[in-house]
Write an enzyme that holds these catalytic residues in place. Structure first.
Site, PDB file in Angstrom:
ATOM      1  N   ASP A 335       0.864  -1.173   0.000  1.00  0.00           N
ATOM      2  CA  ASP A 335       0.000   0.000   0.000  1.00  0.00           C
ATOM      3  C   ASP A 335       0.909   1.234   0.000  1.00  0.00           C
ATOM      4  OD1 ASP A 335      -2.359   1.645   0.458  1.00  0.00           O
ATOM      5  OD2 ASP A 335      -1.613   1.858   2.502  1.00  0.00           O
ATOM      6  N   ASP A 533      -1.734  -0.648   6.137  1.00  0.00           N
ATOM      7  CA  ASP A 533      -1.876  -0.044   7.461  1.00  0.00           C
ATOM      8  C   ASP A 533      -3.298   0.370   7.795  1.00  0.00           C
ATOM      9  OD1 ASP A 533      -1.983   2.144   5.642  1.00  0.00           O
ATOM     10  OD2 ASP A 533      -1.502   3.496   7.289  1.00  0.00           O
ATOM     11  N   ASP A 537      -7.209  -1.856   3.944  1.00  0.00           N
ATOM     12  CA  ASP A 537      -6.242  -2.889   3.557  1.00  0.00           C
ATOM     13  C   ASP A 537      -6.570  -4.253   4.167  1.00  0.00           C
ATOM     14  OD1 ASP A 537      -4.646  -1.052   2.114  1.00  0.00           O
ATOM     15  OD2 ASP A 537      -3.704  -0.388   3.978  1.00  0.00           O
TER      16      ASP A 537
END
Length: 653
Positions: A335, A533, A537
């Site tokens: 990410d 995080d 996600d």
């Protein structure tokens, strides 16, 4: 274990001296005390060995059989019991060849191996002991306005704590008064002290460096970060990896082979005309040499060392399966926001068309200091870091969605976007081309005009974390494919990808589609790790073969992931994979040694090579079996010397 070994070892000395080996090999000639026969004297000496030292094996064998399984305790118990009972029968029926010396030395050597093994496993568990020792035993709690020292275990949520310079923070807390720097390295692995101000969170067991802090306890006891870390590491060390499950099944069948092999060895030697003592000797040796002790140690010791090594770096593997999965990762999906980047705006570019850079920064910062907008805070932070003069703004006017205008040092200063410039009748002129280029790269552009004249452009973006580039380089050096997956716009994603050296960038992905993108990569036949995080996600973390959560992320992401990076440092991603690969390599080495050793030793123990003069006695077999177990444990401990990626090394490269 040490005491049991010492009893068996000390008593074995006189038993060996008055045995057939002592008489014929060592030429010991002293008569047995009290006029007893040699075998009867050995029987009396062997009682403490059988009923104290070796009792651990008999108890373990009973537990295993009640659990309907076979393990090394069963083998050792069978070997010791059969040798001693045979010798007892011979002694009670008039005397003859007995094996008291073989039984006692066998028990001593196996106990020696277990003692060394337990010491080695204790060394592997250093991480847990060090973590547990971090929490201070006492805490200063403010009661009726006065600090009172109480046991840390008695601290309750919402208690007011006084934390003096140099003191360890007793529990997780939140700063209410004071400023200081806190060393969190023992918990998170973060090497630099972290600045703490009112509202900042404190981690229990970290060290307050220089200022006095007053804080309110928010998590105590088993809920603290330290307690959760210890719990995760313990669960990981006690869990079983797939390789260990295979080893457990192999150990079961190896025990069965040993028992059957011992019975067949005894039968075959009788059938070829050898005496009962000779057949018994070979049978006991087969049972002893085939003990799967090393096989049982092969993976647990490596897992303990691997998880402990990770914990010291602030990398928490939730279970052994995560550790093994880390070794098989071929693709890492990252990410962007909050993982590769800091997740907060930061000035990344300053273009000055007219005037002094320092003067323009001072003017712009004076205006933005009056604003609460995140972009304004980023500009002020940048100006303060450059040490520019602090000026005062008058007549501040906030224009929602556009920027702000104020008078600074007699000059009319406008700071904002193109709509604010148009509103104030300011034409960017030659700066327009630079502004368009910044926008194309995904930067937010802030325009600065002084007295109606455009003077500068300030590019603001979510900046990469300091170690992100080193982390990508380390992953590529390990042969891992790196993919960035983000919901941000393509321009911003491609810019970050170019800065960090990422080849594959997938942008503008909706949160619900992240998991499907991970599944798509998995369908191509690759083992995929997802690093994230945020709440968005979590589905992708669950979908991936290995989910890795940045420690500063949300609770949902951390709960969903298999690995937690406490330091929020991207460089810990290749470190986690390196630890996983090193641990799996040690597992395989240990399993190969354990299986190979038993395969080679079995025919020797059975007496196949007796015509060539190659014969093993039970006590020698016990020594070699114990040595094999210790070798496996020491090999696992060598994992502590694993070379792990560092930012300095990568930057130098």
């Amino acid at each position: 274990m040490r005491d049991r070994f010492l009893v068996a070892a000390i008593i074995s000395i006189p038993i060996v001296l008055w045995s057939s080996i002592g008489r014929t090999v060592l030429h010991f000639t002293a008569p047995a005390p009290f006029g007893l026969r040699d075998d009867l004297f050995q029987l009396l000496l062997s009682l403490p060995v059988i009923f104290y030292s070796a009792r651990i094996f008999f108890d373990g064998a009973v537990r295993a059989l009640r659990g309907r399984t076979l393990d090394m305790m069963v083998l050792v118990a069978v070997a010791i019991a059969s040798g001693w009972l045979y010798s007892l029968a011979v002694t009670l029926t008039g005397g003859g060849d007995v094996f008291y010396e073989a039984v006692s030395v066998l028990a001593a050597f196996v106990l020696l191996g277990h003692w060394f093994e337990m010491r080695a496993r204790g060394g592997a568990n250093d991480a847990i002991r060090k973590l547990l020792s971090l929490a201070p035993p006492m805490a200063l709690v403010v009661r009726n306005g006065e600090p009172v020292e109480i046991p840390t275990a008695d601290v309750k949520v919402d208690d007011h704590l006084l934390i003096r310079p140099g003191a360890r923070i007793p529990v997780d807390a939140r700063v209410e008064e004071g400023e200081s720097e806190v060393d969190e390295s023992m918990v998170t692995g973060e090497s630099l002290p972290v600045s703490k101000k009112p509202g900042a969170d404190l981690i229990g067991a970290s060290i307050n460096k220089n200022g006095t802090l007053r804080a309110r306890a928010v998590r105590v006891g088993a809920d603290t970060a330290l307690a959760q870390i210890v719990k995760l590491v313990q669960e990981a060390q006690n869990s079983k990896a797939p390789a260990q499950a295979l080893a457990d099944r192999a150990a079961f069948w190896l025990v069965l082979v040993a028992l059957v092999g011992g019975a067949l060895t005894f039968t075959v030697w009788l059938l070829v005309g050898r005496s009962v003592p000779v057949a018994t000797l070979f049978a006991i040796t087969v049972v002893v040499i085939t003990c799967p002790d090393a096989l049982g140690l092969a993976t647990p010791t490596a897992i303990m060392v691997g998880t402990g090594l990770g914990a010291k770096r602030g990398i928490l593997f939730k279970n052994a399966m995560a550790l093994e999965a880390a070794a098989r990762v071929q693709t890492v999906v990252l990410d962007k926001t909050g993982t590769l980047t800091k997740g907060e705006p930061e000035v990344s570019q300053l273009v000055v068309d007219d005037g002094s850079e320092v003067e323009i920064l001072a003017l712009a910062a004076a205006v933005e200091r009056e604003s609460e907008h995140p972009l304004a805070r980023a500009l002020v932070k940048y100006a303060e870091a450059r040490g520019v003069q602090r000026l005062t703004a008058d007549g501040f006017e906030n224009v929602p969605g556009q920027g702000a205008v104020a008078k600074v040092g007699g000059k009319r200063v406008a700071v904002g976007n193109t709509r604010l410039m148009a509103r104030k009748g300011v034409s960017l002129g030659i700066l327009e081309g630079r502004r368009a280029a910044m926008a194309a790269e995904g930067r937010t552009t802030v325009c600065v005009a002084v007295d109606g004249h455009p003077v500068a452009l300030i590019g603001i973006a979510d900046a990469p974390r300091p170690t992100s580039r080193a982390a990508i380089a380390a992953l590529r050096a390990q042969g891992v494919q790196v993919v960035m997956l983000t919901g941000d716009n393509s321009a911003t994603a491609l810019r970050i990808g170019r800065e960090l050296g990422i080849d594959t960038v997938i942008a503008e992905v909706l949160p619900a589609d992240k998991a499907s993108k991970v599944a798509e990569l998995q369908r191509s036949g690759r083992n995929v790790a997802m690093v994230g995080d945020g709440v968005n996600d979590a589905p992708a973390l669950a979908q991936a073969d290995l989910g890795i959560a940045i420690g500063a992320g949300t609770d949902v992401a951390i709960e969903t992931a298999d690995v937690v990076l406490m330091r929020s440092d991207p460089l810990d991603i290749p470190t986690a994979l390196r630890i996983g690969r090193g641990t799996l390599r040690k597992m395989r080495q240990n399993l190969a040694w354990a299986v190979g050793y038993n395969s080679l030793a079995l025919p020797i123990a059975a007496g196949v090579f007796e015509p060539a003069g190659l014969v093993l006695r039970p006590e020698i077999a016990a020594l070699s079996m114990s040595g094999s177990s210790v070798l496996v444990a020491v090999n696992a401990l060598l994992l502590k010397g694993l070379r792990l990626p560092t930012a300095q090394a990568q930057q130098a490269a």
